[in-house]
Scaffold this motif. Structure first.
Motif, PDB file in Angstrom:
ATOM      1  N   VAL A  40       0.840  -1.204   0.000  1.00  0.00           N
ATOM      2  CA  VAL A  40       0.000   0.000   0.000  1.00  0.00           C
ATOM      3  C   VAL A  40       0.870   1.248   0.000  1.00  0.00           C
ATOM      4  CG1 VAL A  40      -1.703   1.323   1.320  1.00  0.00           C
ATOM      5  CG2 VAL A  40      -1.967  -1.150   1.082  1.00  0.00           C
ATOM      6  N   ALA A  41       1.915   1.251   0.806  1.00  0.00           N
ATOM      7  CA  ALA A  41       2.791   2.419   0.878  1.00  0.00           C
ATOM      8  C   ALA A  41       3.484   2.678  -0.459  1.00  0.00           C
ATOM      9  CB  ALA A  41       3.827   2.224   1.984  1.00  0.00           C
ATOM     10  N   ALA A  42       3.800   1.611  -1.190  1.00  0.00           N
ATOM     11  CA  ALA A  42       4.493   1.764  -2.470  1.00  0.00           C
ATOM     12  C   ALA A  42       3.586   2.353  -3.547  1.00  0.00           C
ATOM     13  CB  ALA A  42       5.040   0.412  -2.925  1.00  0.00           C
ATOM     14  N   ARG A  43       2.291   2.034  -3.498  1.00  0.00           N
ATOM     15  CA  ARG A  43       1.398   2.492  -4.568  1.00  0.00           C
ATOM     16  C   ARG A  43       0.595   3.733  -4.221  1.00  0.00           C
ATOM     17  NH1 ARG A  43      -1.887  -2.207  -2.805  1.00  0.00           N
ATOM     18  NH2 ARG A  43      -3.850  -1.411  -1.900  1.00  0.00           N
ATOM     19  N   ASP A  44       0.537   4.089  -2.923  1.00  0.00           N
ATOM     20  CA  ASP A  44      -0.333   5.186  -2.512  1.00  0.00           C
ATOM     21  C   ASP A  44       0.463   6.225  -1.732  1.00  0.00           C
ATOM     22  OD1 ASP A  44      -2.300   6.897  -1.686  1.00  0.00           O
ATOM     23  OD2 ASP A  44      -3.380   5.449  -0.435  1.00  0.00           O
ATOM     24  N   PRO A  45       0.743   7.378  -2.332  1.00  0.00           N
ATOM     25  CA  PRO A  45       1.518   8.407  -1.614  1.00  0.00           C
ATOM     26  C   PRO A  45       0.785   8.981  -0.413  1.00  0.00           C
ATOM     27  CG  PRO A  45       0.656   9.265  -3.692  1.00  0.00           C
ATOM     28  CD  PRO A  45       0.405   7.790  -3.703  1.00  0.00           C
ATOM     29  N   GLU A  46      -0.528   8.762  -0.337  1.00  0.00           N
ATOM     30  CA  GLU A  46      -1.306   9.259   0.792  1.00  0.00           C
ATOM     31  C   GLU A  46      -1.379   8.252   1.941  1.00  0.00           C
ATOM     32  OE1 GLU A  46      -3.292  12.414   1.116  1.00  0.00           O
ATOM     33  OE2 GLU A  46      -1.573  12.778  -0.193  1.00  0.00           O
ATOM     34  N   ALA A  47      -0.711   7.103   1.793  1.00  0.00           N
ATOM     35  CA  ALA A  47      -0.804   6.042   2.818  1.00  0.00           C
ATOM     36  C   ALA A  47      -0.330   6.520   4.179  1.00  0.00           C
ATOM     37  CB  ALA A  47       0.008   4.824   2.378  1.00  0.00           C
TER      38      ALA A  47
END
Length: 478
Positions: A40-47
């Motif tokens: 999730v952290a890799a694909r979502d900068p808002e994570a």
């Protein structure tokens, strides 16, 4: 000197290692959780908006159960040594079928900087032996006598805990001794279980038996935080681990994540030694411990929580009218219609808590800041940053408990329950129980006041002083 927050972090790590040894499926849960968080952290900068991986990766909440106010006071002393205070009151006795005879609080850090260092929490439940819906006078008397004869926390541990609380930590040798004793106090004991006594309590509630049917306490579950709980629920099943039927809390939808979503793998059969009526020792199994996981969202105000409760009640009503309907789809449709779909809407309607900062790039056009929060946000004077919900939902906690019980137990709902509220629980603990809404509001108002001072927004500051800057949107009638 080992300071308080390092004691807390070390204690959480020790419990995690211990619980992984006792419940091997928990190790699988941690592995899958870590994989999903990285994805999730890799694909979502808002994570990282609700906590970066540095915090989320170590975040845990545990759950323990005690039987008497004295045991609760002693547990509170141990947690106080770790900078953890009782926050919130949860009554799990009124959930209808499958109600659980406990009231609870959560011991956790309360200062934002302490939560950022290590947000360890322990959901702690107290058995309510005086509640006649569950316990007859005879059973309650025998249960109270049994509980009075046991000692959960050794005196040396309590002495070290009191010193740690008073001094803000412990010297290295004493810190190591404290952590060893504290972890041992929550380890599963090999002591034989009296089968007849345990079975008698289990007829009332499996939770009552888990608390009062043995001479020790133990960690009931230890919960990591995941950034995509739906993916975790699916992937654990693919690993061959049986999960409970659904995720407790708000539905998955396109809007902001709020409050708390929880699920777990089902309680596993653990081999235990039993003492039979004739004195023989036999081997058997109990199902009392499980592996829970949680996804945290934005803290809601009282008005926001009322909106949430209304939508959940409406979901229940519609699902009852159409038993074959998909509950998740029903809830999602209701949320799309009845809950703000953006953080901006949550903030301007005061349905959620945020910290506020002056917008760094607003053009200097000579205009004066408006005196209302909606204007300050809409016209780019302030930026809003969500406050993470650090607490629990009694309905969800009871749902998790019930999903992992071997039976519904029995209680007489027609009888009057023993009165219990936050004040009575505070008296049992011997410490004040913090109101979580007040704590979130303090954090929000402090940031807002500082931001308005920086902006020299005098009219807005005066409105804040008079309680006029933030106006809650009306809550829909049930």
């Amino acid at each position: 000197m080992v300071p308080t927050w390092q004691l807390r972090a070390a204690f959480a790590r020790r419990l995690s290692v211990m619980y992984g040894t006792e419940v091997p499926a928990y190790t699988t849960l941690l592995e899958v959780t870590g994989q999903i968080n990285d994805e999730v952290a890799a694909r979502d900068p808002e994570a990282a908006r609700l906590g970066g991986l540095g915090r989320v990766g170590v975040e845990r909440h545990g759950a323990v159960r005690v039987g008497t106010p004295e045991e609760l006071r002693q547990a509170a002393q141990v947690f106080a040594a770790l900078g953890m205070h009782p926050v919130g009151f949860y009554d799990l006795r009124d959930g209808g079928e499958g109600a659980v005879p406990v009231v609870s609080t959560a011991f956790r850090p309360t200062a934002p900087e302490e939560l950022e260092r290590n947000p360890f929490r322990v959901f702690t439940s107290l058995l309510t032996t005086s509640d006649r819906r569950f316990f007859t006078p005879d059973l309650a008397a025998r249960l109270d006598a049994f509980l009075a004869r046991r000692q959960l926390f050794p005196p040396e541990l309590l002495t070290l805990a009191a010193r740690a609380e008073a001094e803000g930590g412990l010297p290295d040798p004493q810190a190591e001794r404290f952590l060893t004793l504290a972890a041992a106090a929550f380890a599963l004991s090999p002591e034989p279980v009296d089968r007849a006594w345990y079975t008698e309590l289990e007829r009332v509630s499996a939770v009552a038996a888990d608390i009062g049917g043995v001479r020790t306490t133990h960690l009931n579950h230890l919960t990591p935080r995941v950034l995509d709980i739906d993916a975790l629920h699916r992937r654990m099943g693919e690993r061959g681990i049986t999960m409970i039927d659904r995720i407790q809390g708000p539905p998955r939808w396109e809007g902001p994540d709020v409050l708390l979503r929880q699920t777990s793998f089902r309680a596993l059969a653990e081999t235990r030694t039993f003492r039979e009526a004739d004195g023989r020792l036999t081997r058997g199994a109990l199902r009392v411990r499980f592996g829970e996981v949680e996804a945290r969202g934005i803290a809601l105000t009282r008005a926001g929580r009322a909106r949430y409760d209304h939508l959940m009640a409406e979901t229940d009503r519609r699902t009852a009218l159409r038993p074959g309907a998909d509950r998740q789809r029903t809830a999602r449709c209701l949320w799309l219609q009845g809950f703000p779909g953006s953080e901006h809407q949550l903030a301007v309607s005061h349905l959620a808590f945020f910290t506020y900062r002056p917008a760094p790039a607003r053009p200097r056009d000579g205009r004066r800041p408006p005196a209302d929060l909606a204007g300050l946000l809409t016209h780019g004077w302030l930026t809003a940053h969500p406050i993470v919900y650090e607490d629990f939902l009694p309905r969800s906690a009871a749902g998790i408990f019930r999903s992992n019980l071997t039976g519904a137990g029995h209680h007489d709902a027609d009888l009057a329950g023993a009165p219990y509220d936050a004040d009575r629980l505070a008296g049992a603990i011997g410490r004040p129980v913090v109101d979580p809404y007040a704590r979130y509001a303090e954090q929000q108002d402090r940031s807002l006041r500082q931001a308005l001072f920086t902006l020299r927004a005098g009219a807005a500051l005066r409105a804040l002083d008079h309680g006029e800057l933030i106006d809650a949107e009306p809550v829909p009638a049930p």
